[in-house]
Design an enzyme around this catalytic site. Structure first.
Site, mmCIF file in Angstrom:
data_model
loop_
_atom_site.group_PDB
_atom_site.id
_atom_site.type_symbol
_atom_site.label_atom_id
_atom_site.label_comp_id
_atom_site.label_asym_id
_atom_site.label_seq_id
_atom_site.Cartn_x
_atom_site.Cartn_y
_atom_site.Cartn_z
ATOM 1 N N HIS A 165 -0.436 11.608 -11.594
ATOM 2 C CA HIS A 165 -0.216 12.435 -12.790
ATOM 3 C C HIS A 165 -0.687 13.870 -12.581
ATOM 4 C CE1 HIS A 165 1.485 9.737 -15.816
ATOM 5 N NE2 HIS A 165 0.905 8.789 -15.080
ATOM 6 N N ASP A 166 -1.699 14.071 -11.760
ATOM 7 C CA ASP A 166 -2.128 15.437 -11.456
ATOM 8 C C ASP A 166 -1.066 16.152 -10.630
ATOM 9 O OD1 ASP A 166 -3.954 17.666 -11.361
ATOM 10 O OD2 ASP A 166 -4.372 17.096 -9.292
ATOM 11 N N VAL A 214 3.249 17.556 -11.813
ATOM 12 C CA VAL A 214 3.638 18.814 -12.449
ATOM 13 C C VAL A 214 2.970 19.965 -11.710
ATOM 14 C CG1 VAL A 214 3.578 20.168 -14.575
ATOM 15 C CG2 VAL A 214 3.834 17.683 -14.690
ATOM 16 N N GLY A 254 2.238 20.592 -8.673
ATOM 17 C CA GLY A 254 1.376 20.326 -7.529
ATOM 18 C C GLY A 254 0.017 19.767 -7.871
ATOM 19 N N ASP A 312 -3.411 20.134 -8.373
ATOM 20 C CA ASP A 312 -4.300 21.259 -8.643
ATOM 21 C C ASP A 312 -5.539 20.897 -9.449
ATOM 22 O OD1 ASP A 312 -3.149 20.757 -11.091
ATOM 23 O OD2 ASP A 312 -2.184 22.712 -11.269
ATOM 24 N N SER A 339 -5.605 19.952 -12.462
ATOM 25 C CA SER A 339 -5.446 20.292 -13.881
ATOM 26 C C SER A 339 -5.544 19.071 -14.797
ATOM 27 C CB SER A 339 -4.118 21.016 -14.113
ATOM 28 O OG SER A 339 -3.023 20.201 -13.722
ATOM 29 N N GLU A 390 -3.439 18.063 -20.074
ATOM 30 C CA GLU A 390 -2.765 16.942 -19.430
ATOM 31 C C GLU A 390 -3.439 15.602 -19.686
ATOM 32 O OE1 GLU A 390 -1.664 17.507 -15.260
ATOM 33 O OE2 GLU A 390 -1.875 19.658 -15.596
#
Length: 117
Positions: free
Chosen positions: A59-60, A63, A65, A67, A69, A81
């Site tokens: 899941h990281d 979207v 790459g 990163d 987030s 997220e």
């Protein structure tokens, strides 16, 4: 199966976000071993950790790459997220935070959470 899924996850990194073995060899020589050992310990104590961390990484990376987030919390009313309906059920973020804490003790401000994932 896990290796196939992990390989698929890493394909989403794209561009310059490729994985490099021994990236921290000079700046934090024991980083990879520490992450490996802590993940191993977590997975042995909770059998669901392996699948959960693999899902967290997917899941990281899906979207824009890999990163880190996925680890960001809500801020100023913006849903991040981790709490997005599309990422329902993301768990075990605390494992990444614990590993980051251990790395900070031996190599302060060197290894990113994205690299831990």
């Amino acid at each position: 199966m896990v290796l196939i899924l992990w390989g698929s996850c890493c394909l989403f990194a794209g561009g310059n976000g490729e994985l490099v073995l021994h990236f921290y060899k000079k700046s934090c020589p024991s980083a990879e071993m520490l992450v490996k050992e802590e993940m191993k310990r977590k997975m042995l104590s909770d059998i669901s950790s392996a699948a959960t961390i693999l899902r967290l990484a997917f899941h990281d990376c899906q979207v824009d790459g890999c990163d880190g987030s996925i680890l960001l919390g809500n801020s100023n009313g913006i849903t991040t997220e981790t709490l997005s309906d599309k990422n329902f059920g993301i768990r075990k973020v605390d494992i990444i935070n614990e590993i980051k804490g251990s790395l900070e003790k031996i190599c302060p401000e060197t290894v990113s959470c994205a690299d831990i994932i």
